[in-house]
Write a protein that holds these residues in place. Structure first.
Motif, mmCIF file in Angstrom:
data_model
loop_
_atom_site.group_PDB
_atom_site.id
_atom_site.type_symbol
_atom_site.label_atom_id
_atom_site.label_comp_id
_atom_site.label_asym_id
_atom_site.label_seq_id
_atom_site.Cartn_x
_atom_site.Cartn_y
_atom_site.Cartn_z
ATOM 1 N N ALA A 49 -6.825 5.072 6.228
ATOM 2 C CA ALA A 49 -7.451 3.848 6.606
ATOM 3 C C ALA A 49 -8.494 3.731 7.617
ATOM 4 O O ALA A 49 -8.273 4.821 8.424
ATOM 5 C CB ALA A 49 -6.120 2.847 7.199
ATOM 6 N N ASN A 58 -9.902 -1.181 6.035
ATOM 7 C CA ASN A 58 -9.978 -0.356 4.804
ATOM 8 C C ASN A 58 -8.788 0.376 4.476
ATOM 9 O O ASN A 58 -8.710 1.357 5.377
ATOM 10 C CB ASN A 58 -11.321 0.325 4.468
ATOM 11 N N TYR A 59 -8.292 0.549 3.407
ATOM 12 C CA TYR A 59 -7.141 1.231 3.229
ATOM 13 C C TYR A 59 -7.501 2.179 1.811
ATOM 14 O O TYR A 59 -7.855 1.647 0.922
ATOM 15 C CB TYR A 59 -5.796 0.470 2.978
ATOM 16 N N ASP A 61 -5.898 3.213 -1.622
ATOM 17 C CA ASP A 61 -5.059 2.617 -2.664
ATOM 18 C C ASP A 61 -3.720 3.039 -2.381
ATOM 19 O O ASP A 61 -2.689 2.159 -2.508
ATOM 20 C CB ASP A 61 -5.619 2.809 -3.966
ATOM 21 N N LYS A 64 -1.844 0.965 0.603
ATOM 22 C CA LYS A 64 -1.997 -0.467 0.591
ATOM 23 C C LYS A 64 -0.818 -1.323 0.142
ATOM 24 O O LYS A 64 0.009 -0.788 -0.592
ATOM 25 C CB LYS A 64 -3.080 -0.929 -0.668
ATOM 26 N N GLY A 65 -0.427 -2.006 1.236
ATOM 27 C CA GLY A 65 0.754 -2.979 1.063
ATOM 28 C C GLY A 65 1.869 -2.430 2.000
ATOM 29 O O GLY A 65 2.819 -2.983 2.143
ATOM 30 N N THR A 68 -0.472 -0.440 7.870
ATOM 31 C CA THR A 68 -1.125 -1.323 8.389
ATOM 32 C C THR A 68 -1.730 -0.782 9.807
ATOM 33 O O THR A 68 -1.346 -0.117 10.674
ATOM 34 C CB THR A 68 -0.510 -2.513 9.021
#
Length: 119
Positions: A49, A58-59, A61, A64-65, A68
Motif C-alpha cells: 500500500a 493505493n492498495y 488487490d 484491499k478491504g 488500512t
C-alpha cells in the motif's frame, strides 16, 4: 541522517490483526509519499500500500478491504493496520518514504519487521 524504523510485527493466527508502525527521524525537511512493501521467503518484494502526503491511498488487490494505511504527519509516522490476516500475508514488511533533506531528495527504506501468520 535519516532513519525509518518499523515496529509492530509478530506472530499471529489466521484471522488475527496487527498494527505496524514506521517512524521517520533525522534532518527531514519534507516527507512525501510513503509506502509499505513485503517480501515472502523466496519471493520478490511486492507493493502492499502507498499513501501520499495529502492522504490519498493505493492498495494491492490482495490486501484491499483487509489492510488500512494511514499516516500522522506531525509525528512523522506511518501505520499499516492488518486485519483478517491470511497465511499468505507472512513476510518481512518494509516501509519506504520519499524524503527531502537539506542535501537531497531520495527514497529511504526501513530495515523491515517480520509478520508471521500461522496456526
Amino acid at each position: 541522517q535519516v532513519q525509518l524504523v518499523e515496529s509492530g510485527g509478530g506472530l499471529v493466527q489466521p484471522g488475527g490483526s496487527l498494527r505496524l508502525s514506521c517512524a521517520a527521524s533525522g534532518s527531514i525537511s519534507v516527507i512525501g509519499a510513503m509506502g509499505w512493501y513485503r517480501q515472502a521467503p523466496g519471493e520478490q518484494r511486492e507493493l502492499v500500500a502507498t499513501i501520499t502526503s495529502g492522504g490519498s491511498t493505493n492498495y494491492a488487490d490482495s490486501v484491499k478491504g483487509r489492510f488500512t494505511i494511514s499516516r500522522d504527519n506531525a509525528r512523522r509516522t506511518m501505520y499499516l493496520q492488518l486485519n483478517s490476516l491470511l497465511l499468505k500475508d507472512t513476510g518481512v514488511y518494509y516501509c519506504n518514504a520519499d524524503i527531502l533533506t537539506v542535501v537531497q531528495f531520495r527514497t529511504y527504506w526501513g530495515q523491515g519487521t517480520q509478520v508471521t501468520v500461522s496456526s
